[in-house]
Design a protein around this motif. Structure first.
Motif, PDB file in Angstrom:
ATOM      1  N   ALA A  26       0.831  -1.216   0.000  1.00 16.64           N
ATOM      2  CA  ALA A  26       0.000   0.000   0.000  1.00 16.64           C
ATOM      3  C   ALA A  26       0.861   1.260   0.000  1.00 16.64           C
ATOM      4  CB  ALA A  26      -0.935  -0.008   1.199  1.00 16.64           C
ATOM      5  N   TYR A  27       1.892   1.300   0.852  1.00 17.10           N
ATOM      6  CA  TYR A  27       2.755   2.476   0.897  1.00 17.10           C
ATOM      7  C   TYR A  27       3.533   2.638  -0.415  1.00 17.10           C
ATOM      8  CZ  TYR A  27       1.891   3.147   5.893  1.00 17.10           C
ATOM      9  OH  TYR A  27       1.301   3.395   7.100  1.00 17.10           O
ATOM     10  N   THR A  28       3.977   1.526  -0.979  1.00 13.40           N
ATOM     11  CA  THR A  28       4.703   1.581  -2.252  1.00 13.40           C
ATOM     12  C   THR A  28       3.794   2.090  -3.361  1.00 13.40           C
ATOM     13  OG1 THR A  28       6.108  -0.266  -1.552  1.00 13.40           O
ATOM     14  CG2 THR A  28       6.055   0.222  -3.905  1.00 13.40           C
ATOM     15  N   ASP A  29       2.558   1.619  -3.383  1.00 12.47           N
ATOM     16  CA  ASP A  29       1.590   2.107  -4.375  1.00 12.47           C
ATOM     17  C   ASP A  29       1.353   3.608  -4.213  1.00 12.47           C
ATOM     18  OD1 ASP A  29       1.261  -0.325  -5.603  1.00 12.47           O
ATOM     19  OD2 ASP A  29      -0.668  -0.772  -4.642  1.00 12.47           O
ATOM     20  N   LEU A  30       1.222   4.055  -2.982  1.00 11.91           N
ATOM     21  CA  LEU A  30       0.995   5.483  -2.740  1.00 11.91           C
ATOM     22  C   LEU A  30       2.163   6.305  -3.278  1.00 11.91           C
ATOM     23  CD1 LEU A  30      -0.553   7.115   0.315  1.00 11.91           C
ATOM     24  CD2 LEU A  30       1.554   8.055  -0.564  1.00 11.91           C
ATOM     25  N   VAL A  31       3.383   5.861  -2.981  1.00 12.62           N
ATOM     26  CA  VAL A  31       4.572   6.596  -3.433  1.00 12.62           C
ATOM     27  C   VAL A  31       4.650   6.603  -4.957  1.00 12.62           C
ATOM     28  CG1 VAL A  31       7.102   6.557  -3.469  1.00 12.62           C
ATOM     29  CG2 VAL A  31       5.875   6.194  -1.318  1.00 12.62           C
ATOM     30  N   ASN A  32       4.344   5.463  -5.594  1.00 16.58           N
ATOM     31  CA  ASN A  32       4.473   5.356  -7.048  1.00 16.58           C
ATOM     32  C   ASN A  32       3.325   6.039  -7.803  1.00 16.58           C
ATOM     33  OD1 ASN A  32       6.868   3.916  -6.834  1.00 16.58           O
ATOM     34  ND2 ASN A  32       5.825   1.956  -6.831  1.00 16.58           N
ATOM     35  N   LYS A  33       2.112   5.920  -7.293  1.00 19.14           N
ATOM     36  CA  LYS A  33       0.951   6.453  -8.007  1.00 19.14           C
ATOM     37  C   LYS A  33       0.691   7.927  -7.734  1.00 19.14           C
ATOM     38  CE  LYS A  33      -1.537   2.095  -8.391  1.00 19.14           C
ATOM     39  NZ  LYS A  33      -2.745   1.347  -7.998  1.00 19.14           N
ATOM     40  N   PHE A  34       1.080   8.374  -6.561  1.00 18.95           N
ATOM     41  CA  PHE A  34       0.804   9.758  -6.171  1.00 18.95           C
ATOM     42  C   PHE A  34       2.079  10.440  -5.659  1.00 18.95           C
ATOM     43  CE2 PHE A  34      -2.950   7.117  -5.330  1.00 18.95           C
ATOM     44  CZ  PHE A  34      -3.856   7.707  -6.203  1.00 18.95           C
ATOM     45  N   PRO A  35       3.085  10.588  -6.504  1.00 18.01           N
ATOM     46  CA  PRO A  35       4.366  11.143  -6.044  1.00 18.01           C
ATOM     47  C   PRO A  35       4.278  12.584  -5.542  1.00 18.01           C
ATOM     48  CG  PRO A  35       4.335  10.934  -8.441  1.00 18.01           C
ATOM     49  CD  PRO A  35       3.088  10.279  -7.917  1.00 18.01           C
ATOM     50  N   ASP A  36       3.230  13.297  -5.927  1.00 14.87           N
ATOM     51  CA  ASP A  36       3.087  14.693  -5.493  1.00 14.87           C
ATOM     52  C   ASP A  36       2.222  14.834  -4.234  1.00 14.87           C
ATOM     53  OD1 ASP A  36       4.627  15.519  -7.657  1.00 14.87           O
ATOM     54  OD2 ASP A  36       2.866  15.652  -8.974  1.00 14.87           O
ATOM     55  N   SER A  37       1.786  13.726  -3.678  1.00 17.41           N
ATOM     56  CA  SER A  37       0.913  13.752  -2.504  1.00 17.41           C
ATOM     57  C   SER A  37       1.648  14.290  -1.285  1.00 17.41           C
ATOM     58  CB  SER A  37       0.412  12.331  -2.208  1.00 17.41           C
ATOM     59  OG  SER A  37      -0.240  12.290  -0.957  1.00 17.41           O
ATOM     60  N   ASP A  38       0.868  14.896  -0.400  1.00 20.29           N
ATOM     61  CA  ASP A  38       1.429  15.397   0.864  1.00 20.29           C
ATOM     62  C   ASP A  38       1.858  14.244   1.772  1.00 20.29           C
ATOM     63  OD1 ASP A  38       0.824  17.945  -0.021  1.00 20.29           O
ATOM     64  OD2 ASP A  38      -1.075  18.049   1.090  1.00 20.29           O
ATOM     65  N   HIS A  39       1.402  13.033   1.491  1.00 24.36           N
ATOM     66  CA  HIS A  39       1.651  11.888   2.368  1.00 24.36           C
ATOM     67  C   HIS A  39       2.823  11.009   1.916  1.00 24.36           C
ATOM     68  CE1 HIS A  39      -2.057  12.811   4.442  1.00 24.36           C
ATOM     69  NE2 HIS A  39      -2.654  12.900   3.251  1.00 24.36           N
ATOM     70  N   VAL A  40       3.485  11.401   0.823  1.00 23.15           N
ATOM     71  CA  VAL A  40       4.587  10.594   0.297  1.00 23.15           C
ATOM     72  C   VAL A  40       5.743  10.509   1.293  1.00 23.15           C
ATOM     73  CG1 VAL A  40       6.381  10.488  -1.494  1.00 23.15           C
ATOM     74  CG2 VAL A  40       4.009  10.865  -2.122  1.00 23.15           C
ATOM     75  N   ALA A  41       6.077  11.609   1.929  1.00 18.16           N
ATOM     76  CA  ALA A  41       7.189  11.610   2.888  1.00 18.16           C
ATOM     77  C   ALA A  41       6.893  10.648   4.040  1.00 18.16           C
ATOM     78  CB  ALA A  41       7.440  13.025   3.407  1.00 18.16           C
ATOM     79  N   GLU A  42       5.661  10.714   4.523  1.00 17.96           N
ATOM     80  CA  GLU A  42       5.266   9.818   5.617  1.00 17.96           C
ATOM     81  C   GLU A  42       5.286   8.354   5.151  1.00 17.96           C
ATOM     82  OE1 GLU A  42       1.471   9.065   8.591  1.00 17.96           O
ATOM     83  OE2 GLU A  42       1.458  10.793   7.254  1.00 17.96           O
ATOM     84  N   ALA A  43       4.827   8.095   3.936  1.00 18.54           N
ATOM     85  CA  ALA A  43       4.821   6.728   3.400  1.00 18.54           C
ATOM     86  C   ALA A  43       6.244   6.201   3.260  1.00 18.54           C
ATOM     87  CB  ALA A  43       4.106   6.701   2.048  1.00 18.54           C
ATOM     88  N   LYS A  44       7.164   7.041   2.815  1.00 23.33           N
ATOM     89  CA  LYS A  44       8.563   6.636   2.682  1.00 23.33           C
ATOM     90  C   LYS A  44       9.169   6.324   4.048  1.00 23.33           C
ATOM     91  CE  LYS A  44       9.610   8.903  -1.701  1.00 23.33           C
ATOM     92  NZ  LYS A  44      10.383   9.960  -2.386  1.00 23.33           N
ATOM     93  N   GLU A  45       8.819   7.119   5.045  1.00 26.60           N
ATOM     94  CA  GLU A  45       9.306   6.851   6.413  1.00 26.60           C
ATOM     95  C   GLU A  45       8.782   5.505   6.918  1.00 26.60           C
ATOM     96  OE1 GLU A  45      11.500   8.252   8.614  1.00 26.60           O
ATOM     97  OE2 GLU A  45      12.071   9.373   6.819  1.00 26.60           O
ATOM     98  N   ARG A  46       7.501   5.257   6.678  1.00 27.24           N
ATOM     99  CA  ARG A  46       6.904   3.983   7.110  1.00 27.24           C
ATOM    100  C   ARG A  46       7.569   2.807   6.393  1.00 27.24           C
ATOM    101  NH1 ARG A  46       5.626   2.741  11.160  1.00 27.24           N
ATOM    102  NH2 ARG A  46       4.199   1.147  10.485  1.00 27.24           N
ATOM    103  N   LEU A  47       7.892   2.993   5.111  1.00 27.11           N
ATOM    104  CA  LEU A  47       8.576   1.931   4.365  1.00 27.11           C
ATOM    105  C   LEU A  47       9.956   1.644   4.949  1.00 27.11           C
ATOM    106  CD1 LEU A  47       7.552   2.780   0.704  1.00 27.11           C
ATOM    107  CD2 LEU A  47       7.033   0.668   1.936  1.00 27.11           C
TER     108      LEU A  47
END
Length: 91
Positions: free
Chosen positions: A54-75
């Motif tokens: 889920a986090y990988t999909d978020l980072v790949n599909k929505f790279p401009d999202s405000d939540h990408v930094a948080e998703a990368k940290e969780r990964l």
């Protein structure tokens, strides 16, 4: 030719039976607690895999999202994708 005595027959049968029982006794059955722990571990592993996906999909599909930094940290915290065993081949 000499025929085996009944005692010798019983002794050899007893030795064979003891051998069979010793082999089957080596197969340790799991306790209820061990089975439960195995289920919980499998569940947690599955949840970790799904979170990583889920986090990988978020980072790949929505790279401009405000939540990408948080998703990368969780990964980073989750670490690499756990290895999943290959399915057993049927004979």
């Amino acid at each position: 030719m000499l025929s085996p005595t009944p005692l010798l027959k019983k002794l050899s049968l007893l030795l064979v039976l003891a051998g069979v029982l010793s082999v089957t006794a080596c197969e340790k059955k799991k306790t209820a607690a061990e089975l439960q722990k195995e289920k919980v571990d499998n569940f947690r592993k599955h949840q970790k895999i799904e979170a990583i996906k889920a986090y990988t999909d978020l980072v790949n599909k929505f790279p401009d999202s405000d939540h990408v930094a948080e998703a990368k940290e969780r990964l980073k915290v989750l670490g690499p994708m756990p290895a999943t065993p290959a399915p057993a081949k049927k004979k």
